[in-house]
Write a protein that holds these residues in place. Sequence first.
Motif, mmCIF file in Angstrom:
data_model
loop_
_atom_site.group_PDB
_atom_site.id
_atom_site.type_symbol
_atom_site.label_atom_id
_atom_site.label_comp_id
_atom_site.label_asym_id
_atom_site.label_seq_id
_atom_site.Cartn_x
_atom_site.Cartn_y
_atom_site.Cartn_z
ATOM 1 N N SER A 26 0.883 -1.603 -0.071
ATOM 2 C CA SER A 26 -0.136 -0.089 -0.350
ATOM 3 C C SER A 26 0.808 1.190 -0.159
ATOM 4 O O SER A 26 0.709 1.993 -0.445
ATOM 5 N N VAL A 39 -2.757 -6.531 -11.251
ATOM 6 C CA VAL A 39 -1.941 -7.769 -10.373
ATOM 7 C C VAL A 39 -1.981 -9.191 -11.426
ATOM 8 O O VAL A 39 -3.183 -9.237 -11.657
ATOM 9 N N CYS A 53 -3.664 -7.008 -1.422
ATOM 10 C CA CYS A 53 -3.750 -5.737 -2.272
ATOM 11 C C CYS A 53 -5.759 -5.107 -1.354
ATOM 12 O O CYS A 53 -5.389 -4.486 -1.528
ATOM 13 N N VAL A 58 -7.223 -1.863 -7.351
ATOM 14 C CA VAL A 58 -6.504 -3.050 -7.866
ATOM 15 C C VAL A 58 -8.020 -2.771 -9.236
ATOM 16 O O VAL A 58 -8.982 -2.802 -9.362
#
Length: 365
Positions: A26, A39, A53, A58
């Motif tokens: 992060s 990702v 995540c 994302v």
Amino acid sequence: MTVTFEHVTLGQRVLFGAGKAAAHLSAEVGRLGAGRVMVIAGSSEAPLVEKLCAGIDVVLYYNDVAPHVPVGKAEKARAAALAHGIDLVVCVGGGSTTGLAKAIALTTHLPIIAVPTTYAGSEATNVWGLTEASRKTTGVDDHVLPVSVIYDAELTLSLPAGLSVASGLNALAHCIDSMWAPRADPINQALAAEGIRALAGGLPLIKHNPQDLAGREQALYGAYLSAVAFASAGSGMHHKICHVLGGAYNMPHAETHAVVLPHVLAYNAPFAPDAERRIAAALGTADAVAGLEALRSVLAAPTALKDHGLAEAAIPQAVELILPAIPGSNPRPVSAMELEHLLRAAYVGTTPAAPSMPRKESSHA
């Protein structure tokens, strides 16, 4: 005696800490100012990726990953990145996942954050590889070097002991090959020696207890050092052999490295006495070949290429493909006959022994 060498250190941010991967990711996404993140992770990593995540936005989760990065899959992933306006690629997993991220960066120049879950080491190199028509092509380009690497030993806990051993021996191969690779120098040799020491200490702990976090931290630290050494020193004989075998015969990356390594060490060690002594010292033994075999015995390491998909009938063709790629700087000259003997020993899984001096007619072809 005068020491002369030229060394290049690659620029990369490394964050290391058990249980800190999500926070580090992060923070890095924020530091880079990325707003459209892709990702890349295999489907088996989905639960891990979801937690990892949680603190970032994302745009695209991508899981079409394969070993040795087939060109078709690379082109598909590049197109997906462009279609979604991606400005940062995050890869979570082993060498195949990192390799696909590098394939995207090679043409798009997008930055990469790598989050390794194995000991492959690709995350710390500027080396890329693509496979087409059963032939693996590799190259060097600084655009594929991840800008940040996030190491978290907790992320490797799901890697079974057997795969951990094979992956760790792949890292050990980076270290040993770096001792005599084309650009070997005192700095990358020192990194390689420390990498050997860390891996030789950490891998037995993992084998004994796969949930041993201290062992996994040691192995992860060693894997990073091995990759930095390899990126600096370049590909030696061992990696040229394994790249050809992997690309031409679709063999598993880590297991192939684990099997071939002792045979290359035994082949080169008598002709590189300084490197042999450093390897032996890092292993904590008097002899490098014997020390590696002792470690492999403790680890119950893979022993035979025949167990991992190589057909005996393919060996003569493999010799033809490998021989031109072996660096002329290899400590011992290499002939087709000697290379075939090495591959046949690795195919069967015989215990390697340090060879006698080569005949005068042997030559690198």
